[in-house]
Scaffold this active site. Structure first.
Site, PDB file in Angstrom:
ATOM      1  CG  ASP A 184      -1.984  -1.060   1.173  1.00  0.00           C
ATOM      2  OD1 ASP A 184      -1.999  -1.836   0.203  1.00  0.00           O
ATOM      3  OD2 ASP A 184      -2.815  -1.113   2.104  1.00  0.00           O
ATOM      4  CG  ASP A 231     -12.977  -2.275  -1.530  1.00  0.00           C
ATOM      5  OD1 ASP A 231     -12.385  -3.353  -1.715  1.00  0.00           O
ATOM      6  OD2 ASP A 231     -12.559  -1.180  -1.934  1.00  0.00           O
TER       7      ASP A 231
END
Length: 237
Positions: A8, A129
């Site tokens: 990330d 998500d």
């Protein structure tokens, strides 16, 4: 089942956000390319990259770092975060990225998402998500009015490379993946499903192995040492 380590990116560094909250950041490494090399050495075939700045801005931001990693030529790479127009998709694919992940724009403009899936067949991943049973968007900052299974059924008709299912409540928490919801999705669609969120230890990989997922993304557990990549890969076999 592929074990896909995650990087990330925020401000060009390897970080982790707890449950996607930008004010709850853990910084792990300053050199993402070196981290990618280590993952390759440890046996990875794929690398999952999330441009956190891009997810918030609505456009790719950490492109220089992503290109540096892609040009190493060590791993197949999937990238998500802020991909909301065709030029951004083309930009990343031209850099050598294998496939790109689209989440927010897929939900807000499904017609556009369908066109992109057809134009870049086999190179688009749906980033699904979830907060509970509902789809979340905009870097997890907003909830939609669509359920995961309803939306996945629509997307399943497209020539997608995969669907990445992330349970926000599990992500970065090291509490184990949501086996029940992940299995329900994997059984409901023909598109390969990749699990994401919550993996802490090798037993979590073993629990995912029989439920029909094509891969699992691991992040914080690798950085904090509760799981090693070689052990995860062995369990996935």
């Amino acid at each position: 089942m592929d074990v896909i380590p995650a990087i990330d990116l925020r401000d060009g560094k390897v970080v982790r956000l707890i449950q996607g909250q930008y004010d709850k950041q853990i910084t792990y490494r300053d050199d993402p390319a070196e981290q990618a090399r280590q993952f390759c050495t440890d046996g990875a075939r794929w690398l999952h990259i999330v441009d956190l700045d891009g997810a918030k801005a609505g456009r790719p931001v950490n492109t220089a770092t992503i290109e540096t990693i892609a040009r190493l030529g060590l791993l197949k790479i999937e990238v998500g975060g802020g991909l909301r127009d065709e030029s951004s998709i083309a930009q990343l694919l031209d850099m050598g990225v294998t496939r790109v992940i689209i989440g927010t724009k897929a939900v807000s403009d499904f017609d556009w998402f369908s066109r992109m899936a057809e134009k870049f067949a086999g190179r688009i991943v749906l980033g699904l998500d979830a907060r509970g049973s509902m789809v979340a968007t905009h870097g997890w900052l907003e909830d939609s009015r669509q359920t995961v299974l309803e939306f996945a059924a629509r997307a399943d008709e497209l020539p997608l490379a995969a669907i990445i299912y992330t349970d926000i409540a599990k992500d970065g928490m090291l509490t184990g993946p949501n086996i029940e919801r992940t299995q329900a999705l994997a059984q409901a669609v023909k598109t390969p499903v990749v699990a994401s969120g919550g993996v802490k230890e090798v037993d979590d990989i073993r629990k995912l192995n029989p439920i029909g997922v094509a891969g699992v993304i691991v992040g914080r557990s690798l950085y904090e040492g509760t799981l090693t990549l070689p052990d995860a890969i062995a369990a996935a076999r």
